[in-house]
Design a protein around this motif. Structure first.
Motif, PDB file in Angstrom:
ATOM      1  N   LEU A  95       0.823  -1.207   0.000  1.00 28.47           N
ATOM      2  CA  LEU A  95       0.000   0.000   0.000  1.00 28.47           C
ATOM      3  C   LEU A  95       0.858   1.259   0.000  1.00 28.47           C
ATOM      4  CD1 LEU A  95      -2.703   1.461   0.212  1.00 28.47           C
ATOM      5  CD2 LEU A  95      -2.575   1.181   2.695  1.00 28.47           C
ATOM      6  N   ILE A  96       1.903   1.287   0.806  1.00 31.18           N
ATOM      7  CA  ILE A  96       2.790   2.458   0.860  1.00 31.18           C
ATOM      8  C   ILE A  96       3.406   2.723  -0.503  1.00 31.18           C
ATOM      9  CG2 ILE A  96       4.946   3.358   1.822  1.00 31.18           C
ATOM     10  CD1 ILE A  96       2.636   3.533   3.753  1.00 31.18           C
ATOM     11  N   VAL A  97       3.855   1.672  -1.181  1.00 31.88           N
ATOM     12  CA  VAL A  97       4.444   1.832  -2.518  1.00 31.88           C
ATOM     13  C   VAL A  97       3.406   2.381  -3.500  1.00 31.88           C
ATOM     14  CG1 VAL A  97       5.457   0.609  -4.484  1.00 31.88           C
ATOM     15  CG2 VAL A  97       6.186   0.044  -2.161  1.00 31.88           C
ATOM     16  N   LEU A  98       2.188   1.840  -3.466  1.00 32.00           N
ATOM     17  CA  LEU A  98       1.123   2.323  -4.347  1.00 32.00           C
ATOM     18  C   LEU A  98       0.829   3.799  -4.103  1.00 32.00           C
ATOM     19  CD1 LEU A  98      -1.429  -0.653  -4.237  1.00 32.00           C
ATOM     20  CD2 LEU A  98       0.073  -0.018  -6.132  1.00 32.00           C
ATOM     21  N   VAL A  99       0.763   4.173  -2.831  1.00 27.92           N
ATOM     22  CA  VAL A  99       0.468   5.568  -2.482  1.00 27.92           C
ATOM     23  C   VAL A  99       1.570   6.497  -2.981  1.00 27.92           C
ATOM     24  CG1 VAL A  99       0.260   7.184  -0.552  1.00 27.92           C
ATOM     25  CG2 VAL A  99      -0.996   5.025  -0.509  1.00 27.92           C
ATOM     26  N   LEU A 100       2.819   6.102  -2.774  1.00 26.17           N
ATOM     27  CA  LEU A 100       3.948   6.950  -3.155  1.00 26.17           C
ATOM     28  C   LEU A 100       3.938   7.282  -4.642  1.00 26.17           C
ATOM     29  CD1 LEU A 100       6.876   5.409  -1.060  1.00 26.17           C
ATOM     30  CD2 LEU A 100       5.849   7.656  -0.777  1.00 26.17           C
ATOM     31  N   PHE A 101       3.580   6.303  -5.453  1.00 28.90           N
ATOM     32  CA  PHE A 101       3.632   6.528  -6.901  1.00 28.90           C
ATOM     33  C   PHE A 101       2.276   6.876  -7.502  1.00 28.90           C
ATOM     34  CE2 PHE A 101       7.425   3.985  -5.999  1.00 28.90           C
ATOM     35  CZ  PHE A 101       8.387   4.834  -6.532  1.00 28.90           C
ATOM     36  N   ALA A 102       1.268   7.013  -6.664  1.00 28.41           N
ATOM     37  CA  ALA A 102      -0.038   7.491  -7.138  1.00 28.41           C
ATOM     38  C   ALA A 102      -0.188   8.988  -6.911  1.00 28.41           C
ATOM     39  CB  ALA A 102      -1.164   6.746  -6.428  1.00 28.41           C
ATOM     40  N   GLU A 103       0.597   9.535  -5.987  1.00 29.09           N
ATOM     41  CA  GLU A 103       0.441  10.941  -5.641  1.00 29.09           C
ATOM     42  C   GLU A 103       1.138  11.853  -6.642  1.00 29.09           C
ATOM     43  OE1 GLU A 103      -0.740  11.925  -1.469  1.00 29.09           O
ATOM     44  OE2 GLU A 103       1.180  10.961  -1.113  1.00 29.09           O
ATOM     45  N   GLU A 104       0.838  13.118  -6.509  1.00 29.30           N
ATOM     46  CA  GLU A 104       1.334  14.146  -7.420  1.00 29.30           C
ATOM     47  C   GLU A 104       2.856  14.250  -7.355  1.00 29.30           C
ATOM     48  OE1 GLU A 104       1.113  19.039  -7.744  1.00 29.30           O
ATOM     49  OE2 GLU A 104      -0.084  17.943  -6.275  1.00 29.30           O
ATOM     50  N   LYS A 105       3.482  14.485  -8.538  1.00 24.86           N
ATOM     51  CA  LYS A 105       4.916  14.740  -8.614  1.00 24.86           C
ATOM     52  C   LYS A 105       5.137  16.247  -8.456  1.00 24.86           C
ATOM     53  CE  LYS A 105       5.779  10.430  -9.707  1.00 24.86           C
ATOM     54  NZ  LYS A 105       6.414   9.505  -8.758  1.00 24.86           N
ATOM     55  N   TYR A 106       5.649  16.648  -7.321  1.00 22.12           N
ATOM     56  CA  TYR A 106       5.735  18.070  -7.015  1.00 22.12           C
ATOM     57  C   TYR A 106       7.149  18.554  -6.695  1.00 22.12           C
ATOM     58  CZ  TYR A 106       6.004  16.396  -2.198  1.00 22.12           C
ATOM     59  OH  TYR A 106       6.390  15.749  -1.051  1.00 22.12           O
ATOM     60  N   VAL A 107       8.097  17.645  -6.570  1.00 19.42           N
ATOM     61  CA  VAL A 107       9.473  18.021  -6.198  1.00 19.42           C
ATOM     62  C   VAL A 107      10.244  18.360  -7.465  1.00 19.42           C
ATOM     63  CG1 VAL A 107      11.587  17.297  -5.049  1.00 19.42           C
ATOM     64  CG2 VAL A 107       9.363  16.525  -4.175  1.00 19.42           C
ATOM     65  N   TRP A 108      10.723  19.573  -7.593  1.00 21.11           N
ATOM     66  CA  TRP A 108      11.371  20.067  -8.799  1.00 21.11           C
ATOM     67  C   TRP A 108      12.897  19.991  -8.746  1.00 21.11           C
ATOM     68  CZ3 TRP A 108      14.090  23.739  -6.323  1.00 21.11           C
ATOM     69  CH2 TRP A 108      13.507  24.325  -5.194  1.00 21.11           C
ATOM     70  N   SER A 109      13.454  19.583  -7.628  1.00 23.91           N
ATOM     71  CA  SER A 109      14.908  19.508  -7.484  1.00 23.91           C
ATOM     72  C   SER A 109      15.341  18.083  -7.146  1.00 23.91           C
ATOM     73  CB  SER A 109      15.385  20.454  -6.374  1.00 23.91           C
ATOM     74  OG  SER A 109      16.739  20.206  -6.039  1.00 23.91           O
ATOM     75  N   LYS A 110      16.267  17.556  -7.925  1.00 24.27           N
ATOM     76  CA  LYS A 110      16.768  16.209  -7.643  1.00 24.27           C
ATOM     77  C   LYS A 110      17.531  16.175  -6.330  1.00 24.27           C
ATOM     78  CE  LYS A 110      21.015  16.829 -10.334  1.00 24.27           C
ATOM     79  NZ  LYS A 110      21.827  16.331 -11.474  1.00 24.27           N
ATOM     80  N   TRP A 111      18.114  17.319  -5.957  1.00 27.16           N
ATOM     81  CA  TRP A 111      18.878  17.364  -4.703  1.00 27.16           C
ATOM     82  C   TRP A 111      17.944  17.235  -3.498  1.00 27.16           C
ATOM     83  CZ3 TRP A 111      23.647  16.369  -5.458  1.00 27.16           C
ATOM     84  CH2 TRP A 111      24.291  16.817  -6.611  1.00 27.16           C
TER      85      TRP A 111
END
Length: 466
Positions: free
Chosen positions: A349-365
């Motif tokens: 479930l944690i894995v599903l949630v992590l990759f279902a949510e919005e991509k909002y981080v603009w910095s790889k660092w």
């Protein structure tokens, strides 16, 4: 209810209300129905709370042989049917703090042992005023903890601008719901960690820095310094780094774009600069490692044990007390008896949630730092326990292979919130499109509701039938 789960936007607008409803229902149920001291070190947390409230009492009046952990002394009363009379009618016997066999002092006000027990201390005081028995005092303290921590998480989930579903799911895991319905300082620790990660996420989503961010930085740093456990203190570095990277980004955007003819040379210069920076970092790391080997060889040996344990001997294997179970599904595996498949479902479930949510981080660092901070939190806990050795008449299998014992999964649960910043990097290609499906799966269909029901069932059923 259907309107809440209609679209991703409506879910994000209403999900904090769903959280509060479930948190209060589950929390009140666990507060009343779960055996006393079912949380790890339950007797210790009760004693710390009563010491702070100046209500130190003799637990031997209730059959407890020590200020330890577990529900063993309650089993006979459950089975005989006189549990209510023994724990709710039988009044506590006050005794001087100095006469206690363990924790015969009021915890210092400089760490989490004091501040993490403030709310439970108020709760046992209120319970004592209603009726001075252990049962009433604990239940009132549990209800107060459940109410205040659930309200705090409700406000944090409503406030955070991304990663809401991860916050909801982790906060409704049996480990956290049971922690909220207890007298443990882990409840306060989790709320403080959630607030800090939420502050960082809001800055990342907003992409600019406001004056109030520095106020949040100050408040979270002080709170973590005094009210959080040692590994959670690593989060003190999160907001400053987010502020720094966001500031550098805004300055870079203020500069004018170079002309097309000079762009190639600028890119080449940037590439050379990146390699130079990488070599400087590597040189510093190697220098630190050499100095550590020369002046502190035991550190190297302890780090070696951490690596061996984490890669090969995780507490070890899938035993009842393993970290695999006690991070999300089973607060106290030796007491709760939750099936192993429930833990597996939670990780899925944690894995599903992590990759279902919005991509909002603009910095790889920022994404990389969140991942590193998560790993450092794990390594720090293992490192702290390298010198913890269980004493017994025989050498255990753990000791034979150099196993690190004493580590529990609940130490890592707050750090899971960092994974929102890690998995939220906008260049990650892996993405689950059906956000609505993941939300319904986690809240309604099976994982949260059923696993919390199994927590109560798996704790009470063995008392009578196993």
């Amino acid at each position: 209810m259907k309107k809440i789960f209609k679209t991703k936007e409506t879910i994000n607008k209403k999900i904090h209300k769903v959280y509060l409803l479930l948190a209060l229902i589950i929390g009140v149920t666990l507060s009343i129905a779960m055996p006393f001291f079912n949380e790890p070190d339950g007797q210790y947390h009760y004693t710390a709370s009563t010491n702070i409230a100046r209500l130190s009492n003799d637990l031997s009046a209730y059959g407890e042989v020590a200020i330890g952990s577990g529900i063993d002394q309650q089993l006979e009363r459950y089975q005989r049917g006189n549990y209510f009379e023994a724990y709710y009618k039988n009044k506590i016997k006050k005794m001087p703090i100095k006469s206690l066999p363990r924790l015969n002092y009021v915890p210092k006000k400089t760490n989490y042992d004091y501040w993490g027990h403030i709310i439970p201390a108020i709760g046992v005081k209120l319970g004592y005023m209603i009726y001075p028995s252990l049962g009433v005092m604990i239940v009132v303290a549990r209800l107060l903890m459940t109410f205040l921590c659930s309200i705090a998480m409700f406000l944090i989930i409503k406030w955070v601008k991304a990663g809401k579903l991860l916050f909801v799911v982790v906060s409704l895991s049996p480990v956290i719901t049971n922690t909220f319905a207890s007298l443990s300082y882990d409840a306060t620790n989790y709320v403080l960690a959630s607030f800090t990660v939420a502050c960082a996420i809001n800055i990342v989503v907003r992409r600019n820095i406001l004056f109030r961010d520095f106020i949040y930085l100050l408040l979270s740093s002080i709170a973590l310094l005094f009210g959080s456990k040692t590994n959670t203190m690593l989060l003190i570095s999160l907001i400053p780094l987010v502020i720094l990277v966001t500031f550098l980004r805004s300055k870079r955007e203020e500069r004018k774009e170079p002309v097309i003819g000079k762009r190639r040379a600028r890119n080449n210069d940037h590439s050379w600069y990146s390699w130079k920076k990488l070599w400087i970092i590597l040189s510093l790391l190697i220098s630190v490692l050499v100095l550590v080997i020369i002046f502190k060889p035991t550190v190297v040996f302890n780090l070696y044990r951490v690596v061996i344990n984490y890669l090969i001997n995780v507490n070890p294997g899938l035993t009842p007390g393993s970290i695999f179970q006690s991070t999300l599904a089973s607060p106290y595996p030796g007491v709760n008896y939750i099936p192993l498949w429930v833990s597996s479902l939670w990780y899925i479930l944690i894995v599903l949630v992590l990759f279902a949510e919005e991509k909002y981080v603009w910095s790889k660092w920022l994404s990389l730092f969140a991942g590193v901070l998560f790993v450092l939190g794990i390594v720090a806990v293992f490192y702290k326990y390298t010198n913890f050795v269980t004493v017994g008449p025989k050498v255990s299998s753990n000791q034979k292979i150099g196993g690190i014992v004493g580590v529990q999964g609940r130490y890592f649960t707050p750090s899971l919130l960092l994974l929102s910043l890690w998995a939220g990097y906008d260049k990650f290609n892996l993405k689950i499109k059906s956000y609505k499906f993941v939300t319904i799966l986690s809240i309604i269909v099976i994982v949260i509701v059923i696993s919390n029901a199994l927590l109560l069932f798996g704790t009470l059923f063995p008392i009578y039938y196993l």
